[in-house]
Scaffold this motif. Structure first.
Motif, PDB file in Angstrom:
ATOM      1  N   LEU A 778      51.293  38.836  39.093  1.00 50.85           N
ATOM      2  CA  LEU A 778      51.849  38.164  40.266  1.00 50.85           C
ATOM      3  C   LEU A 778      50.757  37.843  41.281  1.00 50.85           C
ATOM      4  O   LEU A 778      50.656  36.740  41.821  1.00 50.85           O
ATOM      5  N   PHE A 779      49.924  38.828  41.498  1.00 52.10           N
ATOM      6  CA  PHE A 779      48.863  38.670  42.488  1.00 52.10           C
ATOM      7  C   PHE A 779      47.860  37.599  42.041  1.00 52.10           C
ATOM      8  O   PHE A 779      47.458  36.737  42.828  1.00 52.10           O
ATOM      9  N   GLU A 780      47.536  37.637  40.776  1.00 55.42           N
ATOM     10  CA  GLU A 780      46.581  36.665  40.264  1.00 55.42           C
ATOM     11  C   GLU A 780      47.159  35.255  40.347  1.00 55.42           C
ATOM     12  O   GLU A 780      46.456  34.297  40.680  1.00 55.42           O
ATOM     13  N   PHE A 819      41.022  53.382  39.735  1.00 55.18           N
ATOM     14  CA  PHE A 819      39.849  52.849  40.425  1.00 55.18           C
ATOM     15  C   PHE A 819      39.122  51.846  39.526  1.00 55.18           C
ATOM     16  O   PHE A 819      38.781  50.742  39.935  1.00 55.18           O
ATOM     17  N   GLN A 820      38.941  52.273  38.276  1.00 58.99           N
ATOM     18  CA  GLN A 820      38.174  51.419  37.380  1.00 58.99           C
ATOM     19  C   GLN A 820      38.935  50.145  37.015  1.00 58.99           C
ATOM     20  O   GLN A 820      38.339  49.082  36.850  1.00 58.99           O
ATOM     21  N   PHE A 825      39.410  44.365  37.641  1.00 61.15           N
ATOM     22  CA  PHE A 825      40.222  43.245  38.127  1.00 61.15           C
ATOM     23  C   PHE A 825      39.411  42.387  39.096  1.00 61.15           C
ATOM     24  O   PHE A 825      39.384  41.155  39.017  1.00 61.15           O
ATOM     25  N   LEU A 826      38.725  43.051  40.000  1.00 59.06           N
ATOM     26  CA  LEU A 826      37.913  42.326  40.982  1.00 59.06           C
ATOM     27  C   LEU A 826      36.825  41.501  40.289  1.00 59.06           C
ATOM     28  O   LEU A 826      36.649  40.321  40.566  1.00 59.06           O
ATOM     29  N   LEU A 827      36.153  42.144  39.370  1.00 55.50           N
ATOM     30  CA  LEU A 827      35.027  41.474  38.733  1.00 55.50           C
ATOM     31  C   LEU A 827      35.469  40.355  37.795  1.00 55.50           C
ATOM     32  O   LEU A 827      34.866  39.292  37.766  1.00 55.50           O
ATOM     33  N   LYS A 828      36.528  40.633  37.040  1.00 57.13           N
ATOM     34  CA  LYS A 828      36.897  39.682  35.996  1.00 57.13           C
ATOM     35  C   LYS A 828      37.896  38.635  36.465  1.00 57.13           C
ATOM     36  O   LYS A 828      37.939  37.533  35.951  1.00 57.13           O
ATOM     37  N   ASN A 829      38.751  39.013  37.420  1.00 58.50           N
ATOM     38  CA  ASN A 829      39.839  38.106  37.767  1.00 58.50           C
ATOM     39  C   ASN A 829      39.758  37.504  39.166  1.00 58.50           C
ATOM     40  O   ASN A 829      40.358  36.477  39.417  1.00 58.50           O
TER      41      ASN A 829
END
Ligand SMILES: Nc1ccn([C@H]2C[C@H](O)[C@@H](COP(=O)(O)OP(=O)(O)OP(=O)(O)O)O2)c(=O)n1
Length: 853
Positions: A778-780, A819-820, A825-829
């Motif tokens: 949803l967020f993405e 956390f990971q 998510f931050l890095l890839k999406n």
DNA sequence: ATCTCATGTTAG
DNA sequence: GCGGCCTAACATGAGAT
């Protein structure tokens, strides 16, 4: 209080003083013109309160100085016992607002034996600058100073001794910190350290190509400011292409007693190995040495027993000789209709042939010019190529060199085909103007043995399509024109449309040598310095820019860390990115921020950076009208000044101020001041709702809106329509109407701030177990919509929020699966979306994201 | 068709 | 341990409008 403020205001008008004029010597109106609206109002207020009515401005300043000294004395005397002279030997300047205030600090400094400096006039005298916070411009200005926080003063006094200033340094970055170390230890600074604040300066002082470019720009602008006769197409022309023989080498040799330019192989260069040869004399050329070659290569070309003579640059003398050269051309008995500057040592002079009874004697002109220049320069030779087209003048010049002249017209040459062919046979293909290494190799890829112009002509024998397919449309037709001895349209512009040909269309800086950084912060600093250099030039020519590009050289993956050339860039990939600004600007802050964020977009690892170039691609003249507009638009709301303040001003300065107020459209009001209007409140309220990042953008949009209502330019109107749409979208988004955040509207919130809050709560709650996959989707989905509608800054906000949060929690939760998952998510999406859309809703404004995490 | 962008090329 | 120092303008071709 009174003093504090006034002095703060005076600082902002200091630029004139730094050029060596005291406040008294300057034209008062000019001084006033420099102040910002707010500063002007404050200045007037202070003057009005502090001054007796019969005071002139000059007396007011003088009086201030005297009073100051008296007060300093009194302060010292008034203390029963003498204070320890803690600050003996210190001369201290205070910049901007401080806590404690300027007055208190001043008193402390003076009563403990220090000297206080009001102005930075005598920069050399000042030993310390006290400040709590500095804008970019000041940071650049003060970076060679010891800049300390006010606590240095107060705590030194508390402890009754001079504390090391380094402990209180107002360090805003790495660079400043390294300066501290330097000042503290050995003050030897290596000139070739790109982290050194003076790098750019020394770099330019030593760069021949920088000088060459600057000289050329100066000559061009001078040309435009002087008169000329523009020929019409069809006019019969005599074109003289005049060029010094091995210019730098000749000038250097003239200044060298022991050199013989006719016997020794002479080169002008900096170093002894991988240094470029700027210019070599014709003795050196006999051995195959060429301009631009490395010294090591040149040495290897010499037979044993012959020594290369390396001479240093003498830029001063080069300028002098060039000045003489252009003077001779201007003063020549036959007035040239055009004296077109090609470079410092080269000009194209044009005579329009009016079929007068006495045709001009080209031979005589060449002889006289050559001998006059030789005499007046004390021994510099020029060669001249003369014809009736630019190409042929240039080719004739090539034949004439060195130390000669050559005259042949197109008609004479083309008349007899055999003669024409033997002429073409004398030239290499890259002797043609605008044809160099790359195009020659393209041509050769079609047919290997193309060695001279004759072979080129015979191979393509007028087959334009083939040629164009090989080298491109325009280049192809240009070459064919040249092979008939005619100029192409583009080069003809130099003669027939000199105004547009010589007008400046862009402004740029480029450093591809000595670039070795470790961190992004160092690079940011360097970009600031470069931007400052360019902005200064931009402002000097009274222009603004609406489009800037950043180009970087990044070491190729397989290239060695240190290339063959000392501190050179080596083998690199060139990356560039351009961004358009909402409205044209010449503000350092805006431009530097834009560039620093662009650097991040290019994604070059700091250690692999080998070259930096910044260009202002579009330059816009600041008309008087626009000037006024920007003044006003900077301040969305009408400035006012209480009439009583004006009335209390010293009588003889009232007129100055009155004019200044009128110019700025500041109105006088009777007290009390009116409050802001409803419309203003409405706009402000809307602004309040916006994230700070895009607030400025929207402000720009509003400015454009207003400008539009006054100007009728259709182009701007179109721009405006788009802008409006963006604003509407942002507004809708922020206020919840047609919110794009529908997918998670179960949260009920749709304002950006609230969404951020929700995301953070969600983040915190799922650090251990990890977020639910569906929630992430949803967020993405939401982020994608932001991205699709060009609102990258908002995505940046999220990335930043999450990244900051991750850093914050890494100690405690670093090992947790949740956390990971977030980190992934931050890095890839998230972060990849930042680069997805090139056309961001303006430009990405965030600088402090660590992409490497 | 015409524009924009990134990249290349050239000259001094 | 010495070495060593650009920038403006136009062209091209891919992709967007
Ligand atoms: N790669 C280059 C080319 C030129 N120059 C400088 C030094 C030259 O003296 C000056 C003029 O350039 P020219 O192309 O006119 O070359 P010269 O005057 O040296 O030689 P000539 O014109 O006789 O061929 O520009 C340079 O620094 N680097």
């Amino acid at each position: 209080m009174d003093d504090d403020k006034l002095l703060a205001i005076l600082e902002s008008s200091q630029e004139g003083e730094e050029r060596g004029l005291g406040p008294e010597e300057r034209d008062p109106a000019e001084t006033l013109g420099r102040l910002s609206d707010d500063a002007l109002i404050e200045y007037m207020t202070n003057l009005s309160q502090g001054a007796r009515k019969d005071f002139t401005r000059e007396e007011y300043f003088r009086d201030k100085e005297i009073k100051q000294r008296e007060r300093d004395e009194a302060t010292r005397a008034g203390l029963g016992r003498a204070n320890a002279p803690i600050f003996a030997g210190c001369t201290i300047y205070i910049n901007g607002y401080t806590k404690p205030g300027r007055l208190q600090l001043h008193e402390m400094i003076v009563s403990y034996g220090g000297k206080f400096q009001h102005y930075l006039l005598a920069k050399k005298k000042v030993t310390h600058i006290v400040a709590t916070n500095l804008p970019l411009k000041k940071r650049l200005e003060f970076r060679n100073y010891r800049v300390v926080r006010p606590e240095w003063i107060t705590e030194s006094i508390e402890q009754q001794k001079l504390l090391p200033w380094q402990d209180y340094a107002l360090s805003w970055d790495q660079e400043q910190r390294s300066l501290q170390l330097k000042v503290a230890s050995a003050p030897v600074s290596s000139a070739v350290d790109c982290k050194d604040p003076n790098f750019l300066k020394t770099f330019f002082e030593n760069s021949r190509l920088h000088h060459l470019s600057n000289w050329k720009a100066d000559l061009r602008s001078r040309f435009l400011s002087e008169g000329f006769n523009k020929p019409s197409p069809g006019d019969a022309l005599s074109i003289f292409h005049i060029d010094f023989d091995c210019f730098f080498a000749t000038v250097a040799a003239l200044g060298c007693e022991s050199c013989d330019i006719n016997r020794d192989p002479i080169v002008v260069c900096h170093g002894s190995k991988s240094s470029d040869i700027a210019s070599c004399n014709y003795v050196a050329r006999k051995y195959g040495i060429r301009n631009g070659m490395w010294v090591s290569r040149a040495k290897s070309l010499l037979p044993p027993g012959v020594e290369l003579v390396s001479l240093p640059y003498n830029f001063k003398e080069i300028e002098e000789k060039s000045k003489i050269f252009y003077t001779v051309l201007k003063e020549y008995k036959i007035k040239f209709d055009l004296i077109l500057p090609i470079s410092i040592d080269e000009a194209v002079c044009v005579v329009i042939d009016h079929h007068t009874p006495h045709p001009i004697d080209r031979d005589e002109i060449c002889r006289e010019l050559r001998s006059e220049i030789w005499k007046r320069t004390g021994g510099c030779t020029v060669s001249i190529g003369c014809s009736n087209t630019l190409v042929l003048a240039r080719l004739n010049l090539k034949i004439a060199k060195p130390n000669g002249y050559h005259i042949l017209t197109q008609q004479q040459l083309v008349e007899n085909e055999a003669d024409w062919h033997s002429y073409l046979g004398k030239f290499q293909i890259d002797d043609l103007p605008g044809i160099g290494y790359s195009i020659v190799s393209k041509l050769r890829s079609l047919r290997q043995h193309l060695n001279n112009l004759l072979q080129l002509k015979q191979y393509f024998h007028n087959s334009l399509p083939l040629l164009q397919k090989c080298v491109g449309k325009k280049t192809g037709s240009k070459i064919l024109m040249y092979l008939h001895g005619k100029d192409d349209e583009e080069s003809s512009r130099m003669i027939f449309e000199p105004e547009s040909f010589f007008a400046r269309k862009s402004l740029s800086i480029e450093i591809n040598w000595g670039i070795r950084f470790d961190t992004v912060q160092e690079i940011d600093n360097f970009i600031d310095t470069c931007a400052d250099y360019l902005v200064q030039k931009l402002q000097e020519m009274n222009k603004r820019t609406s489009q800037i590009t950043l180009k970087v050289l990044r070491r190729c993956a397989d290239a060695p860390i240190e290339p063959p050339k000392y501190l050179g860039c080596g083998e690199c990939d060139a990356l560039s990115h351009n961004c358009r600004l909402g409205i044209p600007t010449s503000e350092l802050g805006v431009i530097a921020t834009e560039l620093k964020s662009t650097f991040r977009l290019l994604g070059c690892p700091p250690k692999d950076l080998r070259g930096v170039s910044i260009q202002f691609n579009k330059l816009i003249e600041v008309s008087y009208d626009q000037n006024e507009n920007q003044q006003r638009l900077k301040l969305p709301f009408q400035k006012t000044l209480n009439f009583d303040v004006f009335d209390n001003l010293p009588s003889d300065v009232k007129n100055d101020f009155s004019k200044e107020l009128k110019r700025r459209n500041i109105v006088l009001t009777s007290s009390p001041r009116p409050k802001t209007s409803y419309a203003a409140t409405y706009e402000e309220k809307f602004m309040e709702e916006l994230p700070t990042q895009i607030r400025n953008e929207v402000k720009n949009d509003l400015r454009i809106n207003r400008k539009i209502t006054r100007t009728k330019l259709s182009e701007l109107r179109e721009q405006n329509r788009k802008k409006k749409e963006s604003i509407r979208n942002v507004r809708a988004h922020l206020l919840g109407h047609e919110s794009l955040f529908e997918p998670i509207k179960f949260q009920k919130e749709s304002r950006f701030k609230d969404i951020c809050r929700i995301v953070m709560e969600w983040f915190d709650a799922t650090l251990i177990e990890g977020p639910h996959e569906k929630d992430l989707l949803l967020f993405e989905n939401y982020l994608d919509k932001l991205s699709d509608s060009n609102r990258v800054p908002l995505i940046l906000r999220f990335s930043k929020l999450i990244s900051v949060r991750l850093n914050l929690k890494s100690n405690q939760y670093g090992q947790e699966a949740g956390f990971q998952e977030w980190e992934q998510f931050l890095l890839k999406n998230v972060i990849p979306k930042l680069n997805k859309n090139k056309h961001t809703f303006q430009t990405v404004r965030k600088l402090d994201i660590d992409f490497d995490i």
